[in-house]
Every structure is written in structure tokens, then in C-alpha cells.
Design a protein around this motif. Structure first.
Motif, PDB file in Angstrom:
ATOM      1  N   ARG A 296      10.004   3.479   4.793  1.00  0.00           N
ATOM      2  CA  ARG A 296       9.563   3.580   3.406  1.00  0.00           C
ATOM      3  C   ARG A 296       8.303   2.736   3.179  1.00  0.00           C
ATOM      4  O   ARG A 296       7.407   3.116   2.449  1.00  0.00           O
ATOM      5  N   SER A 297       8.253   1.588   3.854  1.00  0.00           N
ATOM      6  CA  SER A 297       7.153   0.649   3.623  1.00  0.00           C
ATOM      7  C   SER A 297       5.987   0.850   4.574  1.00  0.00           C
ATOM      8  O   SER A 297       4.927   0.270   4.383  1.00  0.00           O
ATOM      9  N   LEU A 298       6.204   1.623   5.632  1.00  0.00           N
ATOM     10  CA  LEU A 298       5.107   1.875   6.576  1.00  0.00           C
ATOM     11  C   LEU A 298       5.248   3.304   7.078  1.00  0.00           C
ATOM     12  O   LEU A 298       6.263   3.652   7.692  1.00  0.00           O
TER      13      LEU A 298
ATOM     14  N   VAL B  66      -1.160   5.981  -3.562  1.00  0.00           N
ATOM     15  CA  VAL B  66      -0.381   5.778  -2.346  1.00  0.00           C
ATOM     16  C   VAL B  66      -0.497   6.995  -1.433  1.00  0.00           C
ATOM     17  O   VAL B  66      -0.716   6.860  -0.225  1.00  0.00           O
ATOM     18  N   GLN B  67      -0.390   8.187  -2.038  1.00  0.00           N
ATOM     19  CA  GLN B  67      -0.477   9.416  -1.242  1.00  0.00           C
ATOM     20  C   GLN B  67      -1.828   9.511  -0.534  1.00  0.00           C
ATOM     21  O   GLN B  67      -1.912   9.836   0.649  1.00  0.00           O
ATOM     22  N   ILE B  68      -2.895   9.208  -1.302  1.00  0.00           N
ATOM     23  CA  ILE B  68      -4.249   9.288  -0.716  1.00  0.00           C
ATOM     24  C   ILE B  68      -4.382   8.278   0.421  1.00  0.00           C
ATOM     25  O   ILE B  68      -4.824   8.609   1.524  1.00  0.00           O
ATOM     26  N   ALA B  69      -3.979   7.037   0.130  1.00  0.00           N
ATOM     27  CA  ALA B  69      -4.110   5.985   1.146  1.00  0.00           C
ATOM     28  C   ALA B  69      -3.313   6.341   2.397  1.00  0.00           C
ATOM     29  O   ALA B  69      -3.801   6.208   3.523  1.00  0.00           O
TER      30      ALA B  69
ATOM     31  N   MET C 109       0.831  -1.200   0.000  1.00  0.00           N
ATOM     32  CA  MET C 109       0.000   0.000   0.000  1.00  0.00           C
ATOM     33  C   MET C 109       0.867   1.253   0.000  1.00  0.00           C
ATOM     34  O   MET C 109       0.510   2.272  -0.578  1.00  0.00           O
ATOM     35  N   PHE C 110       1.981   1.168   0.683  1.00  0.00           N
ATOM     36  CA  PHE C 110       2.790   2.374   0.854  1.00  0.00           C
ATOM     37  C   PHE C 110       3.888   2.528  -0.194  1.00  0.00           C
ATOM     38  O   PHE C 110       4.455   3.598  -0.341  1.00  0.00           O
ATOM     39  N   LEU C 111       4.208   1.452  -0.890  1.00  0.00           N
ATOM     40  CA  LEU C 111       5.262   1.554  -1.895  1.00  0.00           C
ATOM     41  C   LEU C 111       4.630   1.689  -3.266  1.00  0.00           C
ATOM     42  O   LEU C 111       3.982   0.772  -3.764  1.00  0.00           O
TER      43      LEU C 111
ATOM     44  N   VAL D  51      -5.805  -2.130  11.868  1.00  0.00           N
ATOM     45  CA  VAL D  51      -4.881  -3.236  12.139  1.00  0.00           C
ATOM     46  C   VAL D  51      -4.024  -3.380  10.892  1.00  0.00           C
ATOM     47  O   VAL D  51      -4.547  -3.590   9.789  1.00  0.00           O
ATOM     48  N   ILE D  52      -2.725  -3.235  11.051  1.00  0.00           N
ATOM     49  CA  ILE D  52      -1.845  -3.263   9.879  1.00  0.00           C
ATOM     50  C   ILE D  52      -0.814  -4.369  10.036  1.00  0.00           C
ATOM     51  O   ILE D  52      -0.120  -4.441  11.056  1.00  0.00           O
ATOM     52  N   ALA D  53      -0.743  -5.231   9.024  1.00  0.00           N
ATOM     53  CA  ALA D  53       0.262  -6.296   9.057  1.00  0.00           C
ATOM     54  C   ALA D  53       1.309  -6.010   7.990  1.00  0.00           C
ATOM     55  O   ALA D  53       0.976  -5.553   6.892  1.00  0.00           O
ATOM     56  N   THR D  54       2.555  -6.249   8.332  1.00  0.00           N
ATOM     57  CA  THR D  54       3.619  -6.026   7.350  1.00  0.00           C
ATOM     58  C   THR D  54       4.846  -6.876   7.631  1.00  0.00           C
ATOM     59  O   THR D  54       5.143  -7.196   8.780  1.00  0.00           O
ATOM     60  N   GLN D  55       5.523  -7.237   6.523  1.00  0.00           N
ATOM     61  CA  GLN D  55       6.807  -7.930   6.666  1.00  0.00           C
ATOM     62  C   GLN D  55       7.906  -6.901   6.838  1.00  0.00           C
ATOM     63  O   GLN D  55       8.965  -7.192   7.358  1.00  0.00           O
ATOM     64  N   ARG D  56       7.605  -5.677   6.338  1.00  0.00           N
ATOM     65  CA  ARG D  56       8.667  -4.654   6.290  1.00  0.00           C
ATOM     66  C   ARG D  56       8.260  -3.430   7.109  1.00  0.00           C
ATOM     67  O   ARG D  56       7.479  -2.612   6.665  1.00  0.00           O
ATOM     68  N   PRO D  57       8.829  -3.308   8.283  1.00  0.00           N
ATOM     69  CA  PRO D  57       8.414  -2.203   9.151  1.00  0.00           C
ATOM     70  C   PRO D  57       9.217  -0.913   8.965  1.00  0.00           C
ATOM     71  O   PRO D  57       9.091   0.001   9.743  1.00  0.00           O
ATOM     72  N   ASP D  58      10.049  -0.825   7.888  1.00  0.00           N
ATOM     73  CA  ASP D  58      10.871   0.381   7.721  1.00  0.00           C
ATOM     74  C   ASP D  58      10.022   1.578   7.295  1.00  0.00           C
ATOM     75  O   ASP D  58       8.877   1.425   6.883  1.00  0.00           O
TER      76      ASP D  58
END
Ligand SMILES: Nc1ncnc2c1ncn2[C@@H]1O[C@H](COP(=O)(O)OP(=O)(O)OP(=O)(O)O)[C@@H](O)[C@H]1O
Ligand SMILES: [Mg+2]
Length: 485
Positions: free
Chosen positions: A380-382, A349-352, A337-339, A371-378
Motif C-alpha cells: 500500500r505504501s510502496l 498520487v496516481q500521477i506520481a 507519496m503513495f498514500l 532512490v526510494i527510502a521508506t519506513q513502510r515497505p508494504d
């Protein structure tokens, strides 16, 4: 005069010095690891100062047969008063010295029996042993020239010899030390999902610690981050969380954003309270409608002078007017969603980002939870703003310390054993290791029962004007006229 007695004398002096230094060392370790029971020691200090000030000690001793021992001489009295006032600290330190001695002799025997004694009689030496949380401890020992694999091979002997449960053994090659993460309580490697364990409204199961089932709810922890490397158990956890909340709070509506091909949440598709969206584009459409719900609910709460959704619903309960239900937004694989790129355009992406950040900041009061799940907590990705507002954190095993630190602020998620469902729960300063419950798709389907709505394909159902969220908005618009109308 021969040399032998001098050497012996020096040895005796050194032994005595180290004997006296031992409690000071323990106090130093205690301060460093913050394990000193400050409250008790401070209470003792206050009580003893009171006794000294009122000279109660003098009164008692002068009426006993030890009266000649009372230190009237000034410097001696100062030493006596200081020792008396700090007795709490010294007692604690001596207990630690004793415990350390016992542990050392136990460890020595355990390392010897586990074959961790070198040919020249060298054994791993205890450096520190402190608690990571009320249940988990970390013991650091020197490696005594043995490789990590040797310690790992012998783990089960050490377990049995020391009467502990070892979760993980890792090494710091440069420092030549070995870290043993262990506990005195066994931990289950698999925990079944039992919905009755969390049956209050908005409540769900986080997992089983070594001692009890840990539950929480969206009132106390309004937004949640679920992080971890692939295969850790994020989607399985989301499945049981969604089901649990649904079973406990039937009026709650769910927007399930499944950006991993729309497979993880397909069991919730075509059900009344659920909207499953499989793409960023569809998610942005639904998020826009939630943004409006946020606006309208804010205005409504202000108009009715209510601080949050609950007080609004309570106030209107008597009038049997509008009931605002909770809205839950669950995103599986937030990085998608963020990348911007393959899956998403940068405008989407900007809107979301903007809407999710707003929900994270303002959603609590109006009953919209994230509730947000992610493999990448950096970062850039979150979105860091979103992350900062996700107060509850469940972190499954992480590949490296950097990722673990990004989520938990320390490397604990890399210390976790490689067991699916094993995670660290962080809520404020509380940090606990848990085994999350396993709930298969088939079991979840059984709990849910047959689906109520006719099947539609992902995207069309997502932007369907009659989807749960947009329909909810419509009904709210009618509601917003005023409950009294
Ligand atoms: N709590 C659990 N207890 C036991 N096994 C589990 C648990 N959670 C997950 N597993 C096992 O691990 C597998 C992977 O879990 P899951 O798909 O939830 O991981 P994930 O973190 O979502 O991975 P990805 O990031 O690749 O989507 C599951 O198929 C299941 O067999
Ligand atoms: Mg997954």
C-alpha cells in the motif's frame, strides 16, 4: 546369563550405529542448508568414474602387495565402486562430524563457564550452525530451560569463550530454541565517511562489512530501495550517497523529494545541480517534467540507434555534440507519496505512481535513476511495480519479520542489532551486513562548500521554471534538434 552384558552390548551397537549415522546426518544437513561443496564432490565423482571405467585402480592395486584385497566379487565390487565414487561427499561429511564434535566440546565448556548449566546438569544443545552469508553465521541451540535474558546477560562470556562476535541473541519460545547470530570478524559500530573510498563516476559507498568497504554504482545497480524503521539511518545514508555521487559525477542532476517537512535535504537547497521539493504537489510537477525527459531521451536514443545513454554519449563525443547527463531522483519517505490522504490527493498520487513506475522500468537506459527510502515497505505504501524494479536494496533494522520479508524476502533485518547505520545490503542473491558511513549535515556542508544560488523558499524553487530539471528540459529541447545541426 546376567542382564548387564546385554545392556552393554546394545549400548555398543547403538554407539556404532550412531557413529556410522553421523556422516549421513551431516550429508542431510549439508543438502538442507546447501553447504556441500558440490563442485569438488562432482569433480571427484567424474575423476573416480574415469579411473573405474579404465580400471586404473585395478592396474595399480594388482601391481602392489595389496592385490589380494581387490574386490572381484560382484556385490562387493559394486559397494567398492559406489564408495570410491562418492568419497568426496563422505570425506566432507566426516570433516563436518569432526568439526561438530570440536564445536560441541567447546560449546559445552563455554556454556558451563557462562553459568548456563541447570541444577540437574542440563546444557544448551547445538541444533544447527550455518552461514547466513560469507561472514555471518547463525547458531541454534536448545534453551535448556533458561530464559532469553540469561543468554543475553552471558553474551560477553560466550563471545570470549568461543572467540566469536555475537551480534544478536533471540529466542523461539514455542520451539524452546535460542538463535545466536555471530561472526568471527569484529564489526565496527560507527564508520566515518571517506569519499575517496568510492571515487569513480556514479560510484558510492554502501557501507563497511566485517572485512572491507563495500561500494557500488548506478550503472550496475540503476535503482535503489532504502528501507528500515525510524532512526535506522536512512536519511543519513541518502545524504552521503547524494554527496558521493555529486562529488564523483559533477554533471549529475538531482531531484530530491523530501516529504518529511523538507528538512532532511535542506543542505542541498539553492545549489546548482539540486532541486529540493518538500511536497507531493511540487514533486508531481517535477516528475512530470522528468516523464517528458524520459520520452525525449527515448526518441533520441532510437533515432541515433543507441541502446543506452552511455553509448549515445560515446557516439556523440567525437562530434562534440550534446552530452546527456544523469538524473537522480531521491525520495525520502515514499509512503507519503503513495498514500493519498493528509499529505496528498489521490489524483497526485496516481500521477506520481505512474511516473515513478515508468522511471523504475525504463530509467536505466536513459540515465534516470531512482532512490526510494521508506519506513513502510508494504504494497500500500510502496507501489509493487516500483519495488520490483529497485534492484539494489539496503534494509536497516525492521520492527518485525513481515516488514523484513517484504524487503529482503527473509527475516534478516529483524536479526540486526539495534545500532544506527547497521543494515543488510541485498543485490541479486548477494546479502551482506554492513555498517553505513556516518556523515553529519555539517560535514556534508563542508564538502559541498558555499551554496551557489540565492536562497528561495522550497515550493517556489521547486516549480520554478528555471529549476534544474525544467531548465534541463529546455536545454534538451534545443539539443534535440539534432547534434549534427
Ligand atoms: N551510519 C550511521 N552511523 C552512526 N549513527 C548513525 C548512522 N546513521 C544514522 N545515525 C544516527 O541515527 C540518527 C537517525 O538517523 P536517520 O535520521 O538517518 O534515521 P532515519 O532512518 O532516516 O529515521 P526516520 O525514518 O525517522 O527518518 C542520526 O541522527 C544519527 O545520530
Ligand atoms: Mg529519515
Amino acid at each position: 546369563m546376567n542382564k548387564q552384558p546385554i545392556v552393554i552390548r546394545i549400548e555398543i551397537i547403538l554407539k556404532n550405529i550412531s557413529f556410522l549415522l553421523a556422516p549421513i546426518k551431516e550429508l542431510f544437513y549439508g543438502i538442507k542448508s546447501n553447504t556441500i561443496p558440490w563442485q569438488y564432490c562432482a569433480c571427484w565423482m567424474a575423476a573416480s568414474s574415469f579411473i573405474l571405467l579404465l580400471r586404473i585402480d585395478h592396474f595399480l592395486i594388482s601391481h602392489s602387495r595389496f592385490k589380494s584385497l581387490y574386490p572381484y566379487y560382484s556385490p562387493l565390487y559394486k559397494l567398492y565402486a559406489f564408495s570410491f565414487a562418492t568419497l568426496g561427499f563422505w570425506t566432507w561429511a566426516w570433516v563436518q562430524v569432526k568439526k561438530r564434535k570440536e564445536k560441541l566440546s567447546k560449546l559445552t565448556a563455554a556454556f558451563k563457564n557462562a553459568g548456563l548449566e541447570s541444577k540437574i546438569g542440563r546444557l544448551p544443545n547445538l541444533i544447527s550452525d550455518f552461514s547466513l552469508d560469507p561472514i555471518i553465521r547463525k547458531m541454534r541451540v536448545t534453551n535448556a530451560g533458561f530464559p532469553l535474558s540469561k543468554f543475553q546477560e552471558q553474551a560477553k562470556y560466550l563471545d570470549a569463550e568461543l572467540g566469536i562476535y555475537i551480534d544478536l541473541i533471540k529466542e523461539d519460545r514455542e520451539a524452546r530454541t535460542i538463535d545466536i547470530i555471530y561472526s568471527h570478524f569484529p564489526m565496527a559500530n560507527e564508520v566515518p565517511y571517506v569519499p575517496d573510498e568510492a571515487s569513480k563516476s556514479l560510484e558510492y559507498i554502501v557501507g563497511r562489512t566485517r572485512a572491507y568497504t563495500l561500494t557500488t554504482n548506478f550503472r550496475d545497480t540503476p535503482h535503489l530501495l532504502v528501507a528500515g524503521q525510524t532512526g535506522g539511518g536512512k536519511s543519513t545514508f541518502l545524504r552521503q550517497l547524494i554527496l558521493n555521487i555529486h562529488l564523483n559525477s559533477k554533471s549529475t542532476k538531482f531531484l530530491l523529494i523530501d516529504l518529511k517537512g523538507g528538512l532532511e535535504f535542506s543542505l542541498f537547497e539553492n545549489r546548482k545541480q539540486f532541486v529540493v521539493v518538500p511536497s507531493v504537489l511540487a514533486a508531481v510537477e517535477e516528475l512530470k517534467s522528468i516523464d517528458k525527459i524520459l520520452d525525449e531521451r527515448m526518441t533520441l536514443l532510437k533515432a541515433h540507434q543507441c541502446k543506452d545513454l552511455e553509448s549515445y554519449n560515446r557516439k556523440n563525443e567525437a562530434a562534440k555534440a550534446v552530452y546527456l547527463d544523469r538524473q537522480m531522483i531521491v525520495v525520502d519517505e515514499a509512503a507519503e507519496m503513495f498514500l493519498a490522504g493528509h499529505h496528498a490527493k489521490s489524483k497526485d498520487v496516481q500521477i506520481a505512481r505512474g511516473i515513478l513506475s515508468r522511471i523504475a522500468r525504463q530509467g536505466r537506459a536513459v540515465g534516470v535513476h531512482l532512490v526510494i527510502a521508506t519506513q513502510r515497505p508494504d504494497s500500500r505504501s510502496l507501489d509493487p511495480q516500483v519495488k520490483a524494479n529497485l534492484t539494489g536494496v539496503l534494509c536497516f533494522q525492521m520492527m518485525n519479520d513481515a516488514s523484513s520479508i517484504a524487503v529482503l524476502g527473509n527475516g534478516r533485518a529483524t536479526d540486526l542489532p539495534k545500532i544506527p547505520g547497521r543494515a543488510i545490503w541485498k543485490n541479486g542473491i548477494e546479502m551482506l551486513e554492513v555498517q553505513t558511513p556516518i556523515l553529519t549535515v555539517e560535514e556534508a556542508e563542508r564538502f559541498l562548500g558555499p551554496s551557489e544560488k540565492p536562497k528561495k523558499n522550497g515550493l517556489s524553487s521547486a516549480i520554478d521554471p528555471e529549476s534544474s530539471f525544467t531548465a534541463d528540459m529546455k536545454s534538451k529541447k534545443e539539443d534535440y534538434r539534432s547534434p549534427q545541426e
